[in-house]
Design a protein around this motif. Structure first.
Motif, short mmCIF file in Angstrom:
data_model
loop_
_atom_site.label_atom_id
_atom_site.label_comp_id
_atom_site.label_asym_id
_atom_site.label_seq_id
_atom_site.Cartn_x
_atom_site.Cartn_y
_atom_site.Cartn_z
N THR A 19 0.82 -1.26 0.11
CA THR A 19 0.10 -0.01 -0.23
C THR A 19 0.96 1.30 0.05
O THR A 19 2.03 1.17 0.46
CB THR A 19 -0.88 0.03 1.24
N TYR A 35 -3.59 4.12 -0.85
CA TYR A 35 -4.00 3.37 -2.09
C TYR A 35 -3.30 1.95 -2.01
O TYR A 35 -2.51 1.52 -1.39
CB TYR A 35 -3.12 4.04 -3.35
N ALA A 36 -4.06 1.14 -2.68
CA ALA A 36 -3.72 -0.38 -2.74
C ALA A 36 -2.42 -0.65 -3.15
O ALA A 36 -1.90 -1.55 -2.81
CB ALA A 36 -4.92 -1.16 -3.28
N SER A 40 -2.83 2.00 -8.06
CA SER A 40 -4.10 2.38 -8.06
C SER A 40 -4.36 3.73 -8.43
O SER A 40 -3.78 4.66 -8.37
CB SER A 40 -4.42 2.04 -6.55
N THR A 42 -7.49 4.99 -7.62
CA THR A 42 -8.55 5.51 -6.54
C THR A 42 -8.05 5.16 -4.92
O THR A 42 -7.77 3.91 -5.19
CB THR A 42 -10.04 5.28 -6.81
N PRO A 43 -8.30 5.74 -4.22
CA PRO A 43 -7.62 5.49 -2.87
C PRO A 43 -8.73 4.45 -2.23
O PRO A 43 -10.04 4.54 -2.54
CB PRO A 43 -7.77 6.59 -2.04
N THR A 44 -8.30 3.55 -1.48
CA THR A 44 -9.24 2.57 -0.28
C THR A 44 -9.84 3.38 0.73
O THR A 44 -10.69 3.09 1.53
CB THR A 44 -8.48 1.74 -0.10
N GLU A 45 -8.88 4.52 1.14
CA GLU A 45 -9.45 5.10 2.56
C GLU A 45 -8.82 6.71 2.36
O GLU A 45 -7.72 6.82 1.59
CB GLU A 45 -8.37 4.50 3.67
#
Length: 98
Positions: A19, A35-36, A40, A42-45
């Motif tokens: 990440t 980001y994964a 990536s 789009t961010p995951t958080e």
């Protein structure tokens, strides 16, 4: 030294599962996105903080309501980068949260 034009951003590997944490410093606020992977889109958080202050507790960088675990090396690099951008990075101990 010439002042940078805001917003500015920089990415830091977290040291966990590939990440990446992207930090953005804007005129009156901070943004963080997890980001994964570095690839990536789009961010995951995400989180944001009004003002230009971040907090470190242990190996976590806290931006607003977001808590992001980083390797010691990445945390040190993120702190230096934020400091160069004029962001105050405070240390928080366990006693302060009790």
């Amino acid at each position: 030294m010439k002042a940078s034009t805001l917003p500015v951003e920089h990415s830091f590997p977290t040291g966990t599962h590939g990440t990446t944490l992207v930090l953005m410093v804007c005129a009156g606020w901070l943004w963080a996105g997890l980001y994964a992977s570095p690839y990536s889109a789009t961010p995951t958080e995400v989180s944001a903080a009004t003002g230009r202050t971040a907090t470190v507790r242990g190996r976590q960088l806290r931006i607003g309501a977001g808590h992001y675990s980083l390797s010691q090396k990445s945390l040190q690099a993120a702190r230096r980068w934020l400091d160069r951008q004029g962001v105050t990075v405070r240390d928080q101990t366990l006693k302060e949260t009790a």
